[in-house]
Scaffold this motif. Structure first.
Motif, PDB file in Angstrom:
ATOM      1  N   TYR A   1      -4.373  -8.409  -0.744  1.00 60.96           N
ATOM      2  CA  TYR A   1      -3.354  -7.753   0.078  1.00 60.96           C
ATOM      3  C   TYR A   1      -3.157  -8.578   1.325  1.00 60.96           C
ATOM      4  CZ  TYR A   1      -7.359  -5.415   2.437  1.00 60.96           C
ATOM      5  OH  TYR A   1      -8.534  -5.125   3.096  1.00 60.96           O
TER       6      TYR A   1
ATOM      7  N   PRO B   1      -2.735  -5.701   6.842  1.00 62.02           N
ATOM      8  CA  PRO B   1      -3.894  -4.819   7.043  1.00 62.02           C
ATOM      9  C   PRO B   1      -3.719  -3.436   6.437  1.00 62.02           C
ATOM     10  CG  PRO B   1      -3.363  -5.981   9.082  1.00 62.02           C
ATOM     11  CD  PRO B   1      -2.250  -6.265   8.120  1.00 62.02           C
ATOM     12  N   GLN B   2      -2.495  -2.906   6.495  1.00 59.02           N
ATOM     13  CA  GLN B   2      -2.265  -1.539   6.035  1.00 59.02           C
ATOM     14  C   GLN B   2      -1.857  -1.464   4.568  1.00 59.02           C
ATOM     15  OE1 GLN B   2      -0.293  -3.310   7.860  1.00 59.02           O
ATOM     16  NE2 GLN B   2       1.846  -3.032   7.250  1.00 59.02           N
ATOM     17  N   GLU B   3      -1.698  -2.607   3.891  1.00 61.63           N
ATOM     18  CA  GLU B   3      -1.111  -2.604   2.551  1.00 61.63           C
ATOM     19  C   GLU B   3      -1.951  -1.821   1.548  1.00 61.63           C
ATOM     20  OE1 GLU B   3       0.250  -5.784  -0.954  1.00 61.63           O
ATOM     21  OE2 GLU B   3      -0.240  -6.494   1.063  1.00 61.63           O
TER      22      GLU B   3
ATOM     23  N   PHE C   1      -4.170   0.470   2.109  1.00 63.58           N
ATOM     24  CA  PHE C   1      -4.208   1.892   2.464  1.00 63.58           C
ATOM     25  C   PHE C   1      -2.980   2.617   1.915  1.00 63.58           C
ATOM     26  CE2 PHE C   1      -2.841   5.225   5.458  1.00 63.58           C
ATOM     27  CZ  PHE C   1      -3.886   6.120   5.291  1.00 63.58           C
ATOM     28  N   PHE C   2      -1.793   2.043   2.131  1.00 62.71           N
ATOM     29  CA  PHE C   2      -0.576   2.675   1.625  1.00 62.71           C
ATOM     30  C   PHE C   2      -0.522   2.636   0.092  1.00 62.71           C
ATOM     31  CE2 PHE C   2       1.093   1.809   5.981  1.00 62.71           C
ATOM     32  CZ  PHE C   2       1.390   3.132   6.298  1.00 62.71           C
TER      33      PHE C   2
ATOM     34  N   SER D   1      -0.166  -4.035  -3.978  1.00 61.31           N
ATOM     35  CA  SER D   1       1.013  -3.166  -3.975  1.00 61.31           C
ATOM     36  C   SER D   1       2.005  -3.568  -5.060  1.00 61.31           C
ATOM     37  CB  SER D   1       1.691  -3.201  -2.604  1.00 61.31           C
ATOM     38  OG  SER D   1       2.093  -4.518  -2.273  1.00 61.31           O
TER      39      SER D   1
END
Length: 230
Positions: A28, A31-33, A35-36, A125
């Motif tokens: 990923y 940083p937030q990828e 998590f989402f 993702s």
């Protein structure tokens, strides 16, 4: 579902691990990828788990406006819908994704003189988006016999109508396969061929319903004639 999101995602990654071998790796880049991605996985799983409740509520909403024969026709398809969707999802998981990934991984090239190294490192993702798209595409396509048989059961269409419009169905199935699947021949045929077979199965299913309905009507007419004779 969010609590088990990583475990569910690890199950979805099995086809990629099977194709890439023991050194399979996903990345990923934000940083937030991830998590989402886990949130999407949780919503995806929650939709599957809640399907029986959703379908039951839909039936409870429409049932009061239906005749008894329409309610009897509609009820079995509440159970058939998730089963056929699961069949499409299993086809994606065990057949389509492994072969599709083998195809894409075959485009890699080693670091050799005059050639740059090109290696497949999927983002978490993007991989989730691919497999979710295929699962929904195949799951919805596998609803074809459910929908057509239900329409035949309530008398909206018949087997003659389906046979007459077979050529349009063939074109439509291939268009849907071209739009919903990646641009490779295997995945498109993997969706189109089962779609055509399911359409033919729908014709057979609707024809069986018509024969059963005709037999019931003949028995009813015979009973009425005997009653009139008496």
């Amino acid at each position: 579902c969010f609590f088990f999101a990583k475990d569910i995602y690890n199950i979805l990654v099995i086809p990629y691990q099977h194709a890439a071998g023991p050194e399979a790796k996903l990345i990923y880049t934000a940083p937030q990828e991830f998590f989402f991605t886990q949130i999407k996985v949780a919503m995806f799983a929650a939709f599957f788990l809640s399907c029986p409740v959703i379908f039951t509520q839909i039936y409870a909403f429409v049932a009061p406006g239906l005749f008894k024969n329409e309610r009897d026709a509609f009820r079995p398809y509440l159970f058939a819908t998730p089963i056929f969707f699961a069949m499409g999802a299993l086809l994606v998981f065990f057949v389509v994704m492994p072969n599709l990934l083998h195809f894409f991984m075959g485009m890699q090239q080693a670091n050799e003189p005059g050639r740059a190294q090109i290696e497949l490192l999927p983002r978490v993702s993007e991989y989730l988006s691919l497999i979710m798209t295929l699962i929904f595409a195949f799951g919805l396509t596998f609803q074809l016999p459910v929908i057509l048989t239900l329409l035949g059961r309530v008398g909206i269409i018949d087997s003659a109508f389906l046979k007459k419009h077979r050529r349009y169905a063939i074109v439509l199935v291939f268009v849907i396969a071209a739009v919903l699947t990646p641009p490779d021949v295997f995945s498109q045929l993997a969706l189109a061929v089962p779609g055509l077979l399911l359409y033919e199965a729908s014709i057979i299913s609707v024809g069986m319903i018509e024969k059963k309905r005709a037999a019931e009507q003949a028995a009813k007419d015979a009973g009425s004639e005997r009653h009139d004779t008496r």
